[in-house]
Design an enzyme around this catalytic site. Sequence first.
Site, PDB file in Angstrom:
ATOM      1  N   SER A 210      -4.512   6.196   2.888  1.00  0.00           N
ATOM      2  CA  SER A 210      -3.359   5.324   2.771  1.00  0.00           C
ATOM      3  C   SER A 210      -3.039   4.274   3.625  1.00  0.00           C
ATOM      4  O   SER A 210      -2.463   3.316   3.399  1.00  0.00           O
ATOM      5  CB  SER A 210      -2.074   6.021   2.450  1.00  0.00           C
ATOM      6  OG  SER A 210      -1.858   6.521   1.076  1.00  0.00           O
TER       7      SER A 210
ATOM      8  N   LYS B 116      -3.857   0.634   3.334  1.00  0.00           N
ATOM      9  CA  LYS B 116      -2.738  -0.274   2.320  1.00  0.00           C
ATOM     10  C   LYS B 116      -1.975  -1.165   2.952  1.00  0.00           C
ATOM     11  O   LYS B 116      -1.567  -2.199   2.358  1.00  0.00           O
ATOM     12  CB  LYS B 116      -1.758   0.810   1.467  1.00  0.00           C
ATOM     13  CG  LYS B 116      -2.326   2.030   0.642  1.00  0.00           C
ATOM     14  CD  LYS B 116      -1.284   2.870   0.274  1.00  0.00           C
ATOM     15  CE  LYS B 116      -1.587   3.910  -0.637  1.00  0.00           C
ATOM     16  NZ  LYS B 116      -0.545   5.038  -1.030  1.00  0.00           N
TER      17      LYS B 116
ATOM     18  N   TYR C 162      -9.567   0.242  -5.390  1.00  0.00           N
ATOM     19  CA  TYR C 162      -8.501   1.071  -4.750  1.00  0.00           C
ATOM     20  C   TYR C 162      -9.187   2.405  -4.081  1.00  0.00           C
ATOM     21  O   TYR C 162      -8.881   2.774  -2.787  1.00  0.00           O
ATOM     22  CB  TYR C 162      -7.350   1.196  -5.541  1.00  0.00           C
ATOM     23  CG  TYR C 162      -6.559   2.437  -4.824  1.00  0.00           C
ATOM     24  CD1 TYR C 162      -5.474   2.028  -3.947  1.00  0.00           C
ATOM     25  CD2 TYR C 162      -6.389   3.813  -5.272  1.00  0.00           C
ATOM     26  CE1 TYR C 162      -4.647   3.081  -3.386  1.00  0.00           C
ATOM     27  CE2 TYR C 162      -5.612   4.670  -4.772  1.00  0.00           C
ATOM     28  CZ  TYR C 162      -4.688   4.203  -3.835  1.00  0.00           C
ATOM     29  OH  TYR C 162      -3.789   5.249  -3.261  1.00  0.00           O
TER      30      TYR C 162
ATOM     31  N   TYR D  78       5.742   7.954   3.458  1.00  0.00           N
ATOM     32  CA  TYR D  78       5.854   8.817   2.116  1.00  0.00           C
ATOM     33  C   TYR D  78       7.545   9.162   2.221  1.00  0.00           C
ATOM     34  O   TYR D  78       8.171   8.233   2.489  1.00  0.00           O
ATOM     35  CB  TYR D  78       5.011  10.059   2.143  1.00  0.00           C
ATOM     36  CG  TYR D  78       3.756   9.758   2.434  1.00  0.00           C
ATOM     37  CD1 TYR D  78       3.122   8.801   1.764  1.00  0.00           C
ATOM     38  CD2 TYR D  78       3.209  10.600   3.545  1.00  0.00           C
ATOM     39  CE1 TYR D  78       1.521   9.002   1.894  1.00  0.00           C
ATOM     40  CE2 TYR D  78       1.739  10.393   3.759  1.00  0.00           C
ATOM     41  CZ  TYR D  78       1.062   9.544   3.051  1.00  0.00           C
ATOM     42  OH  TYR D  78      -0.409   9.310   3.178  1.00  0.00           O
TER      43      TYR D  78
ATOM     44  N   VAL E  52      -3.537  10.646   4.280  1.00  0.00           N
ATOM     45  CA  VAL E  52      -3.789  12.097   3.894  1.00  0.00           C
ATOM     46  C   VAL E  52      -5.032  12.548   4.475  1.00  0.00           C
ATOM     47  O   VAL E  52      -5.277  13.766   4.563  1.00  0.00           O
ATOM     48  CB  VAL E  52      -3.632  12.535   2.395  1.00  0.00           C
ATOM     49  CG1 VAL E  52      -2.416  12.290   1.750  1.00  0.00           C
ATOM     50  CG2 VAL E  52      -4.858  11.408   1.486  1.00  0.00           C
TER      51      VAL E  52
END
Length: 304
Positions: A64, A67, A189, A240, A258
Amino acid sequence: MIDYQGILNNIYQEVSKETDKGEIATYIPELANVDKNAFGIHLHLISGENFSVGDSEKKFSIQSISKVLTLALAISKVGSDIWSRLDVEPSGNPFNHLSLLELEKGIPRNPLINSGAIVIADVLVSLFENPKEDFLAYVRDITGDSSINYNYKVANSEKKTGFNNYAAANLLKSFDNLNNNVEDVLDFYFHQCSLEMTCAQLTKAFYVFANKGKCLLEKTRLTKSQAKRINAIMLTCGFYDEAGEFAFEVGLPGKSGVGGGIVALLPNEFVISVWAPGLNERGNSKLGMQALEIFTSETNQSIF
Ligand code: GLU
């Protein structure tokens, strides 16, 4: 002058004593093959000095954390028009939560949860003829390191088990917030998430956010205002449903993944990356959070 190396060494000693190292993410099968005892930190000062400890030169899956990099590329090309398709509010929910997306009619809460990152992936798929190649070239450019690459095994492993992301993309499509087809957007992605970096490389990639939009080679890749806004999103949405806890404990903008990586920064001062693959129950690196809490407490350096 702060004794950065001494502080990193102390952190290493402290976290090595910890018996509960958290749990490795196994929902992407290929991520399960990682040594739970791995631990590394790299600190890159804007003034140019570098400090590290442990496994700071071992590659890991940034997941992540990517991102933030896709968001930066999309913003640098599209500008603020991007915000018609997604919001900038913390979600207070896990990264792959879907009910909020349905409730809010296909407008993701922010670009750092999965649905938001899938919208950004859609923007990049529309912009580039070869989005995977062009995104990789961008990451190599801002980092000044052409050895950075995708891990195709991880990307394929996630493609096979990424049912939740397929659900998110289909939901976005049903609300007319996905312009390309689901397969193409998710292929991009899953590859962006499979990027591998060392802690040292990750600090270089995020230098642009700590240096008012100028990357390591002093090339301007974002405006000052874009860098400021991306830092604000990292602070409020980067962890998160634990963004509040990270701001409370550590007090820096940052992003976790993660794969067990966390990168955080103090604008105009430093970028720091930690990698410890065991995650806490919210999906953030357990020892990574602990290490950064000690770091900002001992150096007295945070945005607050
Ligand atoms: N590729 C992962 C997913 O979409 C990223 C999750 C993360 O690092 O938060 O599930």
